[in-house]
Design a protein around this motif. Structure first.
Motif, PDB file in Angstrom:
ATOM      1  N   GLY A   1      44.084  66.457  50.295  1.00  0.00           N
ATOM      2  CA  GLY A   1      44.408  67.818  50.742  1.00  0.00           C
ATOM      3  C   GLY A   1      43.900  68.068  52.152  1.00  0.00           C
ATOM      4  O   GLY A   1      44.452  68.866  52.891  1.00  0.00           O
ATOM      5  N   ASP A   2      42.827  67.345  52.568  1.00  0.00           N
ATOM      6  CA  ASP A   2      42.288  67.514  53.925  1.00  0.00           C
ATOM      7  C   ASP A   2      43.250  66.882  54.940  1.00  0.00           C
ATOM      8  O   ASP A   2      44.019  65.979  54.603  1.00  0.00           O
ATOM      9  CB  ASP A   2      40.928  66.817  54.063  1.00  0.00           C
ATOM     10  CG  ASP A   2      39.859  67.512  53.236  1.00  0.00           C
ATOM     11  OD1 ASP A   2      40.134  68.615  52.724  1.00  0.00           O
ATOM     12  OD2 ASP A   2      38.770  66.933  53.084  1.00  0.00           O
ATOM     13  N   THR A   3      43.143  67.352  56.168  1.00  0.00           N
ATOM     14  CA  THR A   3      43.934  66.710  57.221  1.00  0.00           C
ATOM     15  C   THR A   3      42.989  66.144  58.264  1.00  0.00           C
ATOM     16  O   THR A   3      41.868  66.634  58.437  1.00  0.00           O
ATOM     17  CB  THR A   3      44.876  67.718  57.919  1.00  0.00           C
ATOM     18  OG1 THR A   3      44.084  68.809  58.385  1.00  0.00           O
ATOM     19  CG2 THR A   3      45.947  68.217  56.980  1.00  0.00           C
ATOM     20  N   ILE A   4      43.447  65.077  58.932  1.00  0.00           N
ATOM     21  CA  ILE A   4      42.667  64.512  60.038  1.00  0.00           C
ATOM     22  C   ILE A   4      43.608  64.223  61.204  1.00  0.00           C
ATOM     23  O   ILE A   4      44.747  63.824  61.002  1.00  0.00           O
ATOM     24  CB  ILE A   4      41.940  63.188  59.679  1.00  0.00           C
ATOM     25  CG1 ILE A   4      42.611  62.479  58.486  1.00  0.00           C
ATOM     26  CG2 ILE A   4      40.485  63.395  59.437  1.00  0.00           C
ATOM     27  CD1 ILE A   4      41.959  61.147  58.170  1.00  0.00           C
ATOM     28  N   ALA A   5      43.035  64.389  62.408  1.00  0.00           N
ATOM     29  CA  ALA A   5      43.808  64.070  63.600  1.00  0.00           C
ATOM     30  C   ALA A   5      43.598  62.598  63.904  1.00  0.00           C
ATOM     31  O   ALA A   5      42.477  62.095  63.833  1.00  0.00           O
ATOM     32  CB  ALA A   5      43.326  64.917  64.768  1.00  0.00           C
ATOM     33  N   ALA A   6      44.704  61.905  64.238  1.00  0.00           N
ATOM     34  CA  ALA A   6      44.583  60.483  64.525  1.00  0.00           C
ATOM     35  C   ALA A   6      45.427  60.135  65.736  1.00  0.00           C
ATOM     36  O   ALA A   6      46.422  60.794  66.023  1.00  0.00           O
ATOM     37  CB  ALA A   6      45.050  59.673  63.321  1.00  0.00           C
ATOM     38  N   GLN A   7      44.964  59.099  66.445  1.00  0.00           N
ATOM     39  CA  GLN A   7      45.777  58.585  67.527  1.00  0.00           C
ATOM     40  C   GLN A   7      46.159  57.162  67.156  1.00  0.00           C
ATOM     41  O   GLN A   7      45.306  56.265  67.114  1.00  0.00           O
ATOM     42  CB  GLN A   7      44.993  58.595  68.829  1.00  0.00           C
ATOM     43  CG  GLN A   7      45.907  58.380  70.011  1.00  0.00           C
ATOM     44  CD  GLN A   7      45.119  58.120  71.268  1.00  0.00           C
ATOM     45  OE1 GLN A   7      44.387  57.146  71.346  1.00  0.00           O
ATOM     46  NE2 GLN A   7      45.269  58.983  72.245  1.00  0.00           N
ATOM     47  N   ILE A   8      47.445  56.987  66.798  1.00  0.00           N
ATOM     48  CA  ILE A   8      47.907  55.682  66.363  1.00  0.00           C
ATOM     49  C   ILE A   8      48.900  55.169  67.390  1.00  0.00           C
ATOM     50  O   ILE A   8      49.890  55.845  67.700  1.00  0.00           O
ATOM     51  CB  ILE A   8      48.592  55.775  64.982  1.00  0.00           C
ATOM     52  CG1 ILE A   8      47.659  56.456  63.975  1.00  0.00           C
ATOM     53  CG2 ILE A   8      48.993  54.391  64.481  1.00  0.00           C
ATOM     54  CD1 ILE A   8      48.313  56.767  62.645  1.00  0.00           C
ATOM     55  N   TYR A   9      48.620  53.986  67.913  1.00  0.00           N
ATOM     56  CA  TYR A   9      49.533  53.353  68.859  1.00  0.00           C
ATOM     57  C   TYR A   9      49.811  54.295  70.030  1.00  0.00           C
ATOM     58  O   TYR A   9      50.933  54.430  70.493  1.00  0.00           O
ATOM     59  CB  TYR A   9      50.838  53.007  68.114  1.00  0.00           C
ATOM     60  CG  TYR A   9      51.490  51.739  68.625  1.00  0.00           C
ATOM     61  CD1 TYR A   9      50.833  50.514  68.577  1.00  0.00           C
ATOM     62  CD2 TYR A   9      52.794  51.769  69.145  1.00  0.00           C
ATOM     63  CE1 TYR A   9      51.438  49.361  69.022  1.00  0.00           C
ATOM     64  CE2 TYR A   9      53.409  50.609  69.589  1.00  0.00           C
ATOM     65  CZ  TYR A   9      52.722  49.409  69.537  1.00  0.00           C
ATOM     66  OH  TYR A   9      53.321  48.266  69.983  1.00  0.00           O
ATOM     67  N   GLY A  10      48.777  54.993  70.448  1.00  0.00           N
ATOM     68  CA  GLY A  10      48.897  55.878  71.600  1.00  0.00           C
ATOM     69  C   GLY A  10      49.481  57.248  71.291  1.00  0.00           C
ATOM     70  O   GLY A  10      49.623  58.074  72.190  1.00  0.00           O
ATOM     71  N   ARG A  11      49.832  57.478  70.021  1.00  0.00           N
ATOM     72  CA  ARG A  11      50.422  58.766  69.682  1.00  0.00           C
ATOM     73  C   ARG A  11      49.503  59.591  68.810  1.00  0.00           C
ATOM     74  O   ARG A  11      48.882  59.070  67.885  1.00  0.00           O
ATOM     75  CB  ARG A  11      51.736  58.551  68.926  1.00  0.00           C
ATOM     76  CG  ARG A  11      52.950  58.687  69.832  1.00  0.00           C
ATOM     77  CD  ARG A  11      54.173  58.273  69.074  1.00  0.00           C
ATOM     78  NE  ARG A  11      54.708  57.047  69.627  1.00  0.00           N
ATOM     79  CZ  ARG A  11      55.460  56.186  68.946  1.00  0.00           C
ATOM     80  NH1 ARG A  11      55.744  56.417  67.676  1.00  0.00           N
ATOM     81  NH2 ARG A  11      55.928  55.124  69.526  1.00  0.00           N
ATOM     82  N   GLN A  12      49.459  60.874  69.163  1.00  0.00           N
ATOM     83  CA  GLN A  12      48.622  61.797  68.395  1.00  0.00           C
ATOM     84  C   GLN A  12      49.372  62.187  67.120  1.00  0.00           C
ATOM     85  O   GLN A  12      50.561  62.501  67.165  1.00  0.00           O
ATOM     86  CB  GLN A  12      48.349  63.042  69.259  1.00  0.00           C
ATOM     87  CG  GLN A  12      47.093  63.793  68.890  1.00  0.00           C
ATOM     88  CD  GLN A  12      45.821  63.003  69.199  1.00  0.00           C
ATOM     89  OE1 GLN A  12      45.789  62.201  70.131  1.00  0.00           O
ATOM     90  NE2 GLN A  12      44.788  63.213  68.399  1.00  0.00           N
TER      91      GLN A  12
END
Lengths: 787, 248
Positions: free
Chosen positions: A151-162
């Motif tokens: 249910g929680d959300t996290i911000a991630a940067q994958i392969y240069g993309r947010q």
């Protein structure tokens, strides 16, 4: 009950102190055996069950990018049972209120649960849904350490993309039992986690539609792993394959395996020490018992009991001790096994880790205890059996003392009469004195070997973090970088120095041996990292050729001067032959080093920068971390101090638990040996002690005879104890060292001192307990009886 | 002057008395059996005498000797050594009393096997207030030549003489001997008695000897007959014989 058995029970009760003291030593053997074999079996059983249930792969391969159709081709290779392709991608996460960059390895998972190999086990929640690229499953340890829930959300940067990710579940998989952040040497579940994202989602996020960058295979029974690897490498070569490898080189598996090797080494080294001491103790106690019971033995034989009856009677006495030891040791072993298992569960992530003992463990422990006790008893039992009744009923011949070297020495040293009594008694019973000395020195040796782990781990931390690593931060990149990144990092306010580290993955071959590793290179004028050998000496990079860590050289069987083949994994996949210029005996890892120029010759290109070392102003830490977080090329940052703290904690926790156990065990030996020696001494000398009391010696003065002899033997045991400790320490350090790290021998004098003091205290306190009997000595009764 | 060697029922310590016992009683409780070893013994022993305690086994003579020697405590009654009440002393003081005043000789010698004859004597001279040199004590018992021998290298009679030397080396006020010849044949036994007599003569010590051997009683000025934990009768011998004239 037969009368002789009744005598056995009463003897056991009468001598309960000595019986318990021997049983304690023997139970230490049982306990360590149950502990190490039990934990080993539990871990192996858990691992094997987990591997089998979740289909842990046999061979793994990475590549830059390959079409998904390659999976079917690889599956055709003879010997391959099943192949599965997927995507793994390092990513940066941002958690609220956290300044330091947090890294994750994002792994693809089939949304319909059709993955067969390295299958994910969900602990809560569900798998990512097919049309929800934001859904992720988070590894259980990372979720727990960072208080993340479905249910929680996290911000991630994958392969240069947010991207914003939604946690839909937590889980674990057999290929991440031990999860290490890239470039680090210990797990850190607060800063590094594994995420599983739906296959479609991750394909889209990494621009790899219908493509893969990782491959796992299981093999047919009896298939040749080397042969399969060779064929798979050929297939993957056009796709930037970095070389397939077996479980042996799989990080998580290798760590777990080295832990298991340490456990089985412990089983081979520790219990035999206790068994040896227990055998000695049974030997001297039973020997004394039979000497004092000569008359009774004669009488019983005169009644018509056979030699075998008598021998068996005394053997049963020893066996009763073994039974007691098995009971105490099993309970202690189970209890310690549970705490050890709990400790393992913190670092190795299994969906279940039960401390389970097979009956075989107890059978093994029981056989060892019974065997040791019987071995100690056999001589005494046989001599009791052989005594002829007529001889046995005569009083034993008095101990004969004659003038000898010891007496002359005593006179020359100007000993008091009491001093002479002590020294001569020691010399009169050399075997028994030697057994006491050996027992106490083994106790001290074990203590020292245990305590020095603290020195050793401090030395290791000091060398690795204090001298080999002088940077504040190690910055890793999402992909290999060129020189520009070094300039960019140097521009950040507060950064005082930046040094590039270049690393290329290679396979080294020598004869028919090969090892996967990486060659590292630093700038010629580098000061932020150094290669320190076990003796604490800094080792310079050779101007040409390779420098191998001793561990790697051992695996390959090479020496300085040999020439080895270097196959670059990835890149241009060059094959060159390089001389081994130097071997460095390093503490951590099995690595290879080379100068930049050598690296360039291998890659035929400018070697890419894999990481940067930063020396920074501590006051600017948060600002620097914030700037690094904003740089898209930065995958993660390892703070040296945080790693140091984490490593220290792990070592202290492990070592303190272990030291706690071993101090208890070693003290059990000292107490067992000294108590039995003192009791025998007391019973043998009761007559003399009573005589001295009659002659007007105070009980304290008489106690000196008892304590003096024990103290003399304990003190005599200290020098051999130091030597034994030195040997045992080296052995145990070798046992606890693995491919991944080695512990240096760096014992301080204080450790010798501490071990000596613990032994002295345990010994003298135990002897004092016995010496209190002098107070209660019944002079009249002792003197009325013939000695 | 008539000097009654031993006086029964002494209300106060007469001049020259070394021990005075008042209603000494000793009860041993072993399990459920209660043994009354001494039943209210009253006694005064004059200093410098040689006294023999005679009586069958279990008559209480060893119990009395042990109490006199400070090895045991009575269950009731009081015992004085000169003006000191032994029955009121603690363990340390009683040990001190033995160390300074009492010499013991036992039936089974009780030598320390790891020490030579001379060293066995030294055990006492090391701690006594005013001892004689160990060699002198050994010379007194005729063993000066054998001083470097270990007990295992000495005959029974020689071992017992070493025990006598050890007992007299501190110049004790009292010499207590429990069956000193019990384990010896007649000839060696006499040599031990001679050694005791010599010590008595030369040191002026009060010597109390327990024996089953009626012949030995002839050596003493006083003989106390024991029966059932009490003194049966006292006997005074005005003409004690010399040790060498005793045979058994």
């Amino acid at each position: 009950m037969r009368a002789l058995d009744l005598k056995l029970f009463r003897d056991l009760w009468r001598m309960r102190g000595q019986v318990v003291a021997i049983a304690l030593v023997l139970s230490a053997a049982t306990a360590t055996y149950v502990l190490s074999v039990g934990v080993h079996q539990s871990l192996v059983a858990t691992r094997d069950a987990y591997y089998a249930r979740n289909h842990f792969a046999d061979v793994f391969a990475g590549m830059t990018r390959a079409p998904r159709s390659i999976v079917a081709r690889v599956a055709e290779v003879p010997g391959v049972r099943r192949a599965q392709g997927g995507i793994v991608q390092y990513a940066r996460l941002e958690l609220p209120l956290r300044t330091e960059p947090i890294r994750a390895l994002v792994s693809s998972v089939d949304e319909m649960g059709r993955d067969h190999l390295n299958a994910l086990t969900l602990s809560e929640g569900r798998l990512p849904r097919p049309d929800h690229p934001e859904d992720v499953v988070v590894d259980e340890a990372f979720a727990k350490a960072n208080a993340l829930h479905p249910g929680d959300t996290i911000a991630a940067q994958i392969y240069g993309r947010q991207q914003i990710l939604r946690i839909v579940g937590t889980g674990l998989a057999p290929n991440y039992i031990y999860a290490l952040p890239p470039g680090d040497i210990i797990p850190d579940e607060r800063r590094f986690g594994i995420l599983w994202m739906g296959r479609k989602g991750l394909e889209a996020a990494t621009d790899r539609r219908e493509a893969i960058n990782t491959l796992s295979l299981t093999l047919e029974h009896g298939a040749s792993e080397a042969e399969v690897i060779r064929k798979v490498d050929t297939i993957l070569e056009p796709y930037g394959g970095t070389g397939a490898y077996g479980r042996k080189d799989h990080l998580s598996h290798a760590f777990l395996d080295s832990e298991l090797q340490q456990l089985s080494a412990m089983t081979r080294v520790i219990p035999p020490i206790f068994l040896l001491v227990a055998t000695f103790l049974v030997y001297i106690v039973l020997g004394r018992m039979i000497r004092t019971e000569r008359g009774q033995i004669g009488l019983i034989k005169a009644f018509g009991y056979s030699n075998r009856d008598i021998g068996w009677h005394y053997l049963k006495f020893a066996l009763a001790i073994a039974v007691l030891a098995i009971a105490i040791g099993s309970v202690a072993g189970i209890w310690m096994g549970r705490s050890m298992t709990a400790l393992y569960a913190e670092y190795y992530h299994f969906p279940f880790l039960d401390y389970r003992l097979s009956p075989g463990v107890f059978v093994g422990a029981s056989l060892l205890s019974v065997g040791a006790a019987a071995l100690g008893a056999i001589g005494g039992a046989r001599s009791a059996g052989r005594l002829s009744p007529a001889v046995a009923m005569l009083p034993p011949p008095p101990p004969i003392y004659r003038a000898g070297a010891v007496e002359r020495l005593g006179r020359w040293a100007g000993l008091t009469t009491i001093g002479e009594m002590i020294v001569r008694h020691v010399a009169r019973w050399p075997l028994r004195s030697a057994i006491t000395v050996i027992g106490v020195s083994l106790s001290m040796g074990l203590l020292f070997a245990t305590v020095q782990f603290i020195d050793s781990s401090h030395a290791m931390l000091d060398q690795f973090f204090g001298r080999a690593q002088r940077q504040s931060f190690t910055v890793t990149f999402t992909e290999a970088q060129n020189e520009d990144v070094i300039h960019a990092l140097g521009q950040i306010p507060g950064v005082m120095r930046v040094e590039a580290t270049r690393t290329i993955p290679v396979k080294l071959r020598f004869g028919n041996r090969s090892e996967r590793t990486a060659i590292e290179s630093v700038e010629p004028d580098a000061i932020l990292s150094a290669r320190i050998d076990m003796d604490g000496q800094q080792v310079e990079m050779p101007p040409a050729g390779l420098m191998l860590s001793r561990q790697l050289a051992k695996e390959l069987g090479v020496q300085a001067g040999d020439r080895i083949e270097v196959e670059q994994l990835g890149g241009r996949r060059t094959r060159t032959v390089q001389p081994v210029a130097r071997i460095v005996n390093e503490i951590v890892g099995a690595r290879a080093y080379a100068e930049n120029s050598t690296l360039r010759r291998i890659t035929r290109d400018a070697a890419p920068i894999g990481a940067a070392l930063l020396k920074t102003d501590p006051a600017a830490r948060d600002d620097i971390l914030a700037r690094l977080r904003d740089m898209p090329v930065v995958l993660g940052v390892t703070e040296r101090d945080a790693a140091f703290t984490r490593f220290s904690q792990m070592i202290e926790q492990n070592i303190l638990t272990m030291i706690g156990f071993y101090v208890a065990f070693a003290s059990a030996i000292a107490v067992g040996v000294v108590y039995n020696s003192a009791r025998i001494l007391f019973s043998e000398r009761a007559h003399e002690l009573a005589t001295l009391r009659v002659l007007g010696y105070q009980s304290g003065e008489v106690g000196i005879i008892l304590l003096g002899e024990i103290a003399l033997l304990v003190v005599l045991a200290l020098p051999p104890g130091c030597l034994l400790g030195y040997g045992m320490a080296k052995l145990m350090l070798a046992m606890f060292s693995s491919d991944l790290f080695r512990l240096p021998f760096a014992a301080s004098r204080a450790s010798y001192g501490l071990a000596a003091i613990v032994v002295l205290i345990a010994g003298i306190a135990t002897a004092l307990v016995v010496a209190r009997r002098v107070m209660r000595l019944d002079m009249v009764r002792v003197l009325k009886a013939r000695d | 002057m008539l000097s009654p060697a031993v006086v029964q029922s002494a209300p106060a310590t007469p001049e020259g008395t070394v021990f005075r016992a008042e209603a000494l009683g000793k009860v041993y409780q072993t399990g459920e059996t209660r043994v009354e070893a001494l039943r209210g013994v009253d006694l005064a022993i004059p200093a410098g005498e040689m006294i023999v305690l005679l009586g069958p086994s279990g008559s209480g003579k060893s119990t009395l000797l042990n109490i006199i020697g400070g090895l045991d405590r009575p269950s009731s009654g009081r015992l004085f050594y000169h003006d000191t009440e032994l029955t009121a002393l603690g363990d340390r003081a009683l040990t001190r009393y033995r160390r300074d005043n009492v010499g013991f000789v036992f039936q089974f010698y009780n030598l320390i096997p790891s020490l030579t004859a001379q060293e066995n004597v030294r055990l006492v001279t090391d701690i006594a207030a005013d001892p004689m040199p160990p060699e002198e004590a050994l010379a007194l018992v005729g063993l000066a030549e054998r001083r470097d021998h270990y007990p295992a290298q000495l005959s029974g009679g020689e071992q017992q003489r070493v025990a006598v030397a050890r007992a007299i080396a501190k110049r004790p006020g009292v010499l207590l001997c429990d069956e000193p010849t019990g384990a010896l044949d007649s000839i060696t036994g006499v040599r031990v008695l001679e050694a005791l007599a010599r010590a008595h003569d030369e040191l002026g010590a009060t010597v109390i000897v327990i024996t089953h051997n009626v012949g030995i009683a002839a050596m003493a000025r006083s003989v106390i007959h024991f029966r059932d934990g009490a003194i049966a009768r006292l006997e005074t011998n005005d003409n004690p014989v010399q040790a060498q004239d005793i045979h058994w």
